[in-house]
Design an enzyme around this catalytic site. Structure first.
Site, PDB file in Angstrom:
ATOM      1  N   ASN A  23       0.848  -1.239  -0.009  1.00 56.60           N
ATOM      2  CA  ASN A  23       0.099   0.032   0.038  1.00 56.60           C
ATOM      3  C   ASN A  23       0.855   1.412  -0.062  1.00 56.60           C
ATOM      4  O   ASN A  23       2.126   1.118   0.017  1.00 56.60           O
ATOM      5  CB  ASN A  23      -0.750   0.034   1.176  1.00 56.60           C
ATOM      6  CG  ASN A  23      -0.261  -0.222   2.410  1.00 56.60           C
ATOM      7  OD1 ASN A  23       0.840   0.576   2.703  1.00 56.60           O
ATOM      8  ND2 ASN A  23      -0.633  -0.908   3.379  1.00 56.60           N
ATOM      9  N   GLY A  31      -2.938  -9.512   3.074  1.00 50.61           N
ATOM     10  CA  GLY A  31      -2.684 -10.372   2.057  1.00 50.61           C
ATOM     11  C   GLY A  31      -1.009 -10.659   1.849  1.00 50.61           C
ATOM     12  O   GLY A  31      -0.428 -10.897   2.827  1.00 50.61           O
ATOM     13  N   VAL A  32      -0.615 -10.410   0.652  1.00 47.19           N
ATOM     14  CA  VAL A  32       0.916 -10.614   0.244  1.00 47.19           C
ATOM     15  C   VAL A  32       1.797  -9.775   1.033  1.00 47.19           C
ATOM     16  O   VAL A  32       2.640 -10.035   1.597  1.00 47.19           O
ATOM     17  CB  VAL A  32       0.989 -10.370  -1.147  1.00 47.19           C
ATOM     18  CG1 VAL A  32       2.694 -10.413  -1.471  1.00 47.19           C
ATOM     19  CG2 VAL A  32       0.364 -11.366  -1.948  1.00 47.19           C
ATOM     20  N   ASP A  33       1.034  -8.325   1.134  1.00 44.34           N
ATOM     21  CA  ASP A  33       1.981  -7.399   2.024  1.00 44.34           C
ATOM     22  C   ASP A  33       2.056  -7.902   3.375  1.00 44.34           C
ATOM     23  O   ASP A  33       3.325  -7.920   3.743  1.00 44.34           O
ATOM     24  CB  ASP A  33       1.171  -6.154   1.801  1.00 44.34           C
ATOM     25  CG  ASP A  33       2.191  -4.891   2.257  1.00 44.34           C
ATOM     26  OD1 ASP A  33       3.153  -5.000   2.658  1.00 44.34           O
ATOM     27  OD2 ASP A  33       1.355  -3.585   2.374  1.00 44.34           O
ATOM     28  N   SER A 116      -2.629  -6.296  -7.563  1.00 45.32           N
ATOM     29  CA  SER A 116      -3.635  -5.554  -7.620  1.00 45.32           C
ATOM     30  C   SER A 116      -5.132  -6.590  -7.587  1.00 45.32           C
ATOM     31  O   SER A 116      -6.224  -6.226  -7.954  1.00 45.32           O
ATOM     32  CB  SER A 116      -4.029  -4.478  -8.760  1.00 45.32           C
ATOM     33  OG  SER A 116      -3.181  -3.233  -8.254  1.00 45.32           O
ATOM     34  N   GLY A 118      -6.082  -9.038  -5.723  1.00 46.78           N
ATOM     35  CA  GLY A 118      -6.851  -9.490  -4.565  1.00 46.78           C
ATOM     36  C   GLY A 118      -7.841  -8.274  -4.064  1.00 46.78           C
ATOM     37  O   GLY A 118      -8.824  -8.051  -4.843  1.00 46.78           O
ATOM     38  N   TYR A 120      -7.830  -5.185  -4.102  1.00 47.22           N
ATOM     39  CA  TYR A 120      -7.942  -3.913  -4.920  1.00 47.22           C
ATOM     40  C   TYR A 120      -8.859  -4.229  -6.154  1.00 47.22           C
ATOM     41  O   TYR A 120      -9.110  -3.255  -6.967  1.00 47.22           O
ATOM     42  CB  TYR A 120      -6.606  -3.536  -5.534  1.00 47.22           C
ATOM     43  CG  TYR A 120      -5.552  -2.750  -4.479  1.00 47.22           C
ATOM     44  CD1 TYR A 120      -6.096  -2.594  -3.053  1.00 47.22           C
ATOM     45  CD2 TYR A 120      -4.833  -2.268  -4.695  1.00 47.22           C
ATOM     46  CE1 TYR A 120      -5.415  -2.043  -2.208  1.00 47.22           C
ATOM     47  CE2 TYR A 120      -3.644  -1.276  -3.853  1.00 47.22           C
ATOM     48  CZ  TYR A 120      -3.903  -1.183  -2.448  1.00 47.22           C
ATOM     49  OH  TYR A 120      -3.493  -0.693  -1.562  1.00 47.22           O
TER      50      TYR A 120
END
Length: 360
Positions: A23, A31-33, A116, A118, A120
């Site tokens: 972000n 999520g991945v982040d 993007s 997921g 987003y």
């Protein structure tokens, strides 16, 4: 320099750099982040605090810390707003800027999530198309060197793309593959019920992952030793084989190069489109007698957009054939018959069905 689709946990990828779908704050999220920050440890967050955030489409680099990867490239994907707010251009910038950073650090391997797609909300089909186009365009450029790029799917959910793209593919597979296996298994059960497993007339075995019933020899037809050919007949057979070997047709490599010339593509354009790296192509071209894998041959057939008859001819020259007993072959045949030669879409569908992908 191929693009490879894999199903894996991106935090476990042993590559030079992984890309984080971050972000704008770069301070972690879901999520991945969140998974990347957790796996990398608290020092990643400490470094991210010094970067001052990141705008959509841009990319920034940090160390990987506790990750197997040496670096983490953080990029901020666009939120999907219907496609009318410049989302595609911003998503392309994410891949392009991330790859540029990786090239500056001389990374030889990079792993991307599907940015993007997921929370987003970017449609997965379009997200794959944009990712593949941008990555492939970068790899074709000289600045990419021998970089290998992975597009990583976590679990099975994201790889349902292929079934969405081609809903009729499932019925095609059922008609050409599943029914064959059902009938084979049924016959095996019938024989076992009637005569017992020990008296079944065929040996039901497995070759390369599929039943070999069609290639099995009835036990009762096994040739006894007393029926061996006399030596004079063996000599005559050897002589005829020698004569046949004097008239060999053109092999795979020669035929492939002629087809590339006829297509109007350059060699790099063809092997990049086929998802083959330069070293492997050079081996095919220059090493006499080298036999590439079946997936490599099929990748060239797709890159050259060969019809089914020409595909079967090129496969035969490399010693292979399309088998109705192999699910991967049935999927590739489906795309060829539909005249759909997008290797990335084919590989997504192969990944859906846990089959080997085309290319290197």
């Amino acid at each position: 320099m191929p693009l490879k689709f894999v199903r894996n946990d991106i935090t476990a990828m042993d590559v030079d750099a992984i890309v984080n779908a971050a972000n704008r704050s770069l301070l972690g999220g879901g999520g991945v982040d969140g998974a990347i920050h957790k796996a990398a440890g608290p020092r990643l967050l400490e470094e991210c605090r010094k970067l001052g955030g990141c705008e959509v489409g841009e990319a920034k680099l940090t160390r990987g810390y506790d990750l197997p990867a040496h670096y983490v490239i953080h990029t901020v994907g666009p939120i999907w707003r219907g496609g009318e707010d410049g989302e595609e251009a911003l998503l392309r910038a994410c891949y392009r800027n991330s790859l540029s950073l990786a090239a500056k650090k001389r990374c030889k391997s990079v792993a991307f999530p599907l940015i993007s797609s997921g929370a987003y909300g970017y449609p997965k089909q379009e997200a794959v198309r944009v990712a593949a186009e941008e990555i492939r365009a970068f790899l074709l450029a000289e600045k990419s060197g021998e970089m290998v790029v992975y597009l990583v799917f976590f679990g099975g959910e994201e790889t349902e793309i292929g079934k969405t793209l081609y809903p009729d593919m499932e019925s095609y597979i059922d008609d050409h593959y599943a029914s064959l296996h059902r009938s084979s298994n049924r016959r095996a059960r019938e024989w076992e019920a009637m005569y017992g497993a020990a008296r079944a007339p065929y040996e039901f075995s497995s070759v390369d992952g599929f039943p070999a019933e069609a290639m099995a020899q009835p036990k009762s037809m096994a040739q006894p030793k007393s029926m061996a050919q006399p030596k004079t007949a063996a000599k005559r057979a050897a002589s005829s084989v020698d004569d046949a070997l004097k008239n060999l047709d053109e092999g795979f490599a020669v035929t492939l190069l002629k087809r590339i010339d006829a297509s109007g593509m350059t060699d790099p354009e063809c092997y990049t489109k086929a998802n083959i790296d330069r070293k492997l192509f050079s081996k095919i071209k220059n090493k006499k007698g080298y036999r590439p894998s079946k997936q490599t041959v099929l990748a060239f057939c797709i890159a050259l957009e060969l019809p089914l008859s020409d595909t079967e001819d090129l496969l035969m020259r490399a010693g292979y054939a399309l088998s109705p007993a192999d699910k991967g072959d049935v999927i590739v045949r489906f795309f060829i018959e539909k005249k759909q030669f997008d290797i990335d879409k084919i590989n997504i569908c192969l990944l859906d069905h846990d089959q080997r992908l085309l290319g290197a």
